[in-house]
Write a protein that holds these residues in place. Structure first.
Motif, PDB file in Angstrom:
ATOM      1  N   GLY A   1       7.716  -3.186  15.323  1.00  0.00           N
ATOM      2  CA  GLY A   1       6.481  -3.589  14.648  1.00  0.00           C
ATOM      3  C   GLY A   1       5.734  -2.391  14.081  1.00  0.00           C
ATOM      4  N   GLY A   2       5.695  -1.302  14.838  1.00  0.00           N
ATOM      5  CA  GLY A   2       5.030  -0.088  14.355  1.00  0.00           C
ATOM      6  C   GLY A   2       5.728   0.512  13.150  1.00  0.00           C
ATOM      7  N   LEU A   3       7.059   0.572  13.203  1.00  0.00           N
ATOM      8  CA  LEU A   3       7.814   1.102  12.065  1.00  0.00           C
ATOM      9  C   LEU A   3       7.654   0.220  10.835  1.00  0.00           C
ATOM     10  N   LEU A   4       7.649  -1.080  11.050  1.00  0.00           N
ATOM     11  CA  LEU A   4       7.445  -2.014   9.939  1.00  0.00           C
ATOM     12  C   LEU A   4       6.056  -1.832   9.323  1.00  0.00           C
ATOM     13  N   ALA A   5       5.055  -1.634  10.167  1.00  0.00           N
ATOM     14  CA  ALA A   5       3.693  -1.421   9.663  1.00  0.00           C
ATOM     15  C   ALA A   5       3.610  -0.130   8.845  1.00  0.00           C
ATOM     16  N   VAL A   6       4.306   0.912   9.271  1.00  0.00           N
ATOM     17  CA  VAL A   6       4.321   2.168   8.524  1.00  0.00           C
ATOM     18  C   VAL A   6       4.956   1.964   7.153  1.00  0.00           C
ATOM     19  N   VAL A   7       6.100   1.302   7.127  1.00  0.00           N
ATOM     20  CA  VAL A   7       6.791   1.077   5.852  1.00  0.00           C
ATOM     21  C   VAL A   7       5.938   0.197   4.938  1.00  0.00           C
ATOM     22  N   LEU A   8       5.314  -0.829   5.478  1.00  0.00           N
ATOM     23  CA  LEU A   8       4.473  -1.705   4.651  1.00  0.00           C
ATOM     24  C   LEU A   8       3.270  -0.959   4.088  1.00  0.00           C
ATOM     25  N   LEU A   9       2.621  -0.150   4.903  1.00  0.00           N
ATOM     26  CA  LEU A   9       1.470   0.608   4.423  1.00  0.00           C
ATOM     27  C   LEU A   9       1.896   1.620   3.361  1.00  0.00           C
ATOM     28  N   ARG A  10       3.015   2.273   3.581  1.00  0.00           N
ATOM     29  CA  ARG A  10       3.509   3.230   2.587  1.00  0.00           C
ATOM     30  C   ARG A  10       3.943   2.526   1.314  1.00  0.00           C
ATOM     31  N   ALA A  11       4.487   1.311   1.436  1.00  0.00           N
ATOM     32  CA  ALA A  11       4.869   0.555   0.236  1.00  0.00           C
ATOM     33  C   ALA A  11       3.635   0.180  -0.576  1.00  0.00           C
ATOM     34  N   CYS A  12       2.556  -0.154   0.101  1.00  0.00           N
ATOM     35  CA  CYS A  12       1.312  -0.476  -0.609  1.00  0.00           C
ATOM     36  C   CYS A  12       0.786   0.721  -1.383  1.00  0.00           C
ATOM     37  N   ALA A  13       1.021   1.914  -0.878  1.00  0.00           N
ATOM     38  CA  ALA A  13       0.529   3.118  -1.528  1.00  0.00           C
ATOM     39  C   ALA A  13       1.417   3.572  -2.680  1.00  0.00           C
ATOM     40  N   ARG A  14       2.591   3.006  -2.797  1.00  0.00           N
ATOM     41  CA  ARG A  14       3.511   3.406  -3.863  1.00  0.00           C
ATOM     42  C   ARG A  14       3.075   2.805  -5.194  1.00  0.00           C
ATOM     43  N   PRO A  15       3.140   3.555  -6.275  1.00  0.00           N
ATOM     44  CA  PRO A  15       2.806   2.994  -7.595  1.00  0.00           C
ATOM     45  C   PRO A  15       3.731   1.843  -7.994  1.00  0.00           C
ATOM     46  N   GLU A  16       4.950   1.843  -7.454  1.00  0.00           N
ATOM     47  CA  GLU A  16       5.909   0.787  -7.786  1.00  0.00           C
ATOM     48  C   GLU A  16       5.450  -0.585  -7.300  1.00  0.00           C
ATOM     49  N   SER A  17       4.534  -0.617  -6.333  1.00  0.00           N
ATOM     50  CA  SER A  17       4.075  -1.902  -5.804  1.00  0.00           C
ATOM     51  C   SER A  17       3.334  -2.714  -6.858  1.00  0.00           C
ATOM     52  N   ALA A  18       2.868  -2.073  -7.911  1.00  0.00           N
ATOM     53  CA  ALA A  18       2.187  -2.793  -8.985  1.00  0.00           C
ATOM     54  C   ALA A  18       3.161  -3.594  -9.836  1.00  0.00           C
ATOM     55  N   THR A  19       4.446  -3.242  -9.775  1.00  0.00           N
ATOM     56  CA  THR A  19       5.425  -3.951 -10.604  1.00  0.00           C
ATOM     57  C   THR A  19       6.525  -4.621  -9.794  1.00  0.00           C
ATOM     58  N   SER A  20       6.952  -3.999  -8.691  1.00  0.00           N
ATOM     59  CA  SER A  20       8.058  -4.565  -7.909  1.00  0.00           C
ATOM     60  C   SER A  20       7.914  -4.192  -6.438  1.00  0.00           C
ATOM     61  N   TRP A  21       7.656  -5.192  -5.605  1.00  0.00           N
ATOM     62  CA  TRP A  21       7.539  -4.944  -4.172  1.00  0.00           C
ATOM     63  C   TRP A  21       8.879  -4.549  -3.575  1.00  0.00           C
ATOM     64  N   ARG A  22       9.967  -5.062  -4.115  1.00  0.00           N
ATOM     65  CA  ARG A  22      11.288  -4.725  -3.587  1.00  0.00           C
ATOM     66  C   ARG A  22      11.553  -3.225  -3.738  1.00  0.00           C
ATOM     67  N   VAL A  23      11.247  -2.679  -4.917  1.00  0.00           N
ATOM     68  CA  VAL A  23      11.443  -1.251  -5.161  1.00  0.00           C
ATOM     69  C   VAL A  23      10.486  -0.436  -4.288  1.00  0.00           C
ATOM     70  N   ALA A  24       9.238  -0.885  -4.182  1.00  0.00           N
ATOM     71  CA  ALA A  24       8.255  -0.165  -3.366  1.00  0.00           C
ATOM     72  C   ALA A  24       8.671  -0.133  -1.900  1.00  0.00           C
ATOM     73  N   LEU A  25       9.137  -1.260  -1.369  1.00  0.00           N
ATOM     74  CA  LEU A  25       9.572  -1.311   0.027  1.00  0.00           C
ATOM     75  C   LEU A  25      10.801  -0.440   0.261  1.00  0.00           C
ATOM     76  N   ARG A  26      11.740  -0.499  -0.669  1.00  0.00           N
ATOM     77  CA  ARG A  26      12.963   0.299  -0.527  1.00  0.00           C
ATOM     78  C   ARG A  26      12.627   1.795  -0.540  1.00  0.00           C
ATOM     79  N   SER A  27      11.801   2.225  -1.477  1.00  0.00           N
ATOM     80  CA  SER A  27      11.476   3.650  -1.555  1.00  0.00           C
ATOM     81  C   SER A  27      10.597   4.083  -0.379  1.00  0.00           C
ATOM     82  N   ALA A  28       9.713   3.205   0.095  1.00  0.00           N
ATOM     83  CA  ALA A  28       8.889   3.536   1.261  1.00  0.00           C
ATOM     84  C   ALA A  28       9.756   3.677   2.514  1.00  0.00           C
ATOM     85  N   ALA A  29      10.718   2.775   2.682  1.00  0.00           N
ATOM     86  CA  ALA A  29      11.615   2.867   3.837  1.00  0.00           C
ATOM     87  C   ALA A  29      12.457   4.136   3.766  1.00  0.00           C
TER      88      ALA A  29
END
Length: 194
Positions: free
Chosen positions: A117-145
Motif C-alpha cells: 500500500g505504501g509503495l502504491l501510494a508513492v507511485v500514485l503520488l509521483r504519477a500525479c506530479a508527472r506532466p504526462e498525467s495531463a494526457t495519459s495516466w497509463r504513461v504517467a503511472l509507468r514512468s512514475a513506477a
C-alpha cells in the motif's frame, strides 16, 4: 527566479509567506475537488501543475485559478483513473479486513500489505506530479513506477510527506482538508530532483 524579499507598505507578511498561503489555498481547493472521489487523481495532478507554475514563474495562485485549471483538464481518462483508484483502495481495505478477521498467515500478510500500500501510494503520488498525467495516466503511472525503482532515494520524500500528512490529519482532523497542497508540492519537488 528572482523573488522579492522585502515587504510592501501595509503588507502583513513578507513575500516568502505567499507560497505557503498558495499551498494551503490549493490544498483546500484540491480537497474540495476530490470529494466526488472519482476526481481525486485529476485534482491532485492539477494541484501539482499549479504549484509547479507557482514556484517556477513566481505568480500568485488562487483557488479560483486552480478550479479553472482543473475544469480545463478534466477528461474521461481522469475519471477512469479515479475509478481505478477507488477499486484499488477497496481491494486494499478488503484485504486489510480479511487479515484482521483471522486470515491464516495474517502475521506475514499485514506487513506485506502495508508495504504494498505504501509503495502504491508513492507511485500514485509521483504519477500525479508527472506532466504526462495531463494526457495519459497509463504513461504517467509507468514512468512514475520506473523512476521509483530507478531512483529509490528520491522516492523517500513522498512516503515521508504522506506520513506527515497522515499524522497531521490524525492529530487535528480539520487539517485533512489542507494536506493535499503540501503533498502536491512534495511530489513536484521529488520529480524535479531527478
Amino acid at each position: 527566479m528572482a523573488t522579492a524579499t522585502k515587504r510592501e507598505p501595509g503588507e502583513l507578511f513578507g513575500p516568502r509567506f505567499a507560497l505557503f498561503a498558495d499551498v494551503l489555498a490549493v490544498g483546500l481547493a484540491t480537497a474540495a475537488a476530490s470529494l466526488p472521489l472519482l476526481t481525486a487523481p485529476a485534482a491532485m495532478s492539477t494541484a501539482c501543475a499549479v504549484l509547479d507554475r507557482r514556484v517556477r514563474q513566481d505568480t500568485p495562485t488562487t483557488a479560483g485559478g486552480y478550479l479553472r485549471a482543473l475544469r480545463d483538464r478534466l477528461r474521461t481518462g481522469d475519471l477512469l483513473a479515479g475509478a481505478g483508484l477507488l477499486a484499488g483502495g477497496a481491494l486494499l481495505l478488503f484485504n486489510a479486513a480479511a487479515a484482521g478477521a483471522g486470515l491464516p498467515g495474517a502475521v506475514v500478510f499485514r506487513p506485506v500489505l502495508l508495504i504494498a500500500g505504501g509503495l502504491l501510494a508513492v507511485v500514485l503520488l509521483r504519477a500525479c506530479a508527472r506532466p504526462e498525467s495531463a494526457t495519459s495516466w497509463r504513461v504517467a503511472l509507468r514512468s512514475a513506477a520506473y523512476d521509483s525503482v530507478r531512483g529509490p532515494r528520491a522516492s523517500g520524500v513522498p512516503p515521508l510527506a504522506e506520513a506527515t500528512a497522515a499524522v497531521c490529519a490524525w492529530a487535528y482532523p480539520p487539517l485533512a482538508f489542507l494536506v493535499p497542497g503540501p503533498l502536491a508540492l512534495a511530489a513536484r519537488a521529488t520529480e524535479h530532483h531527478l
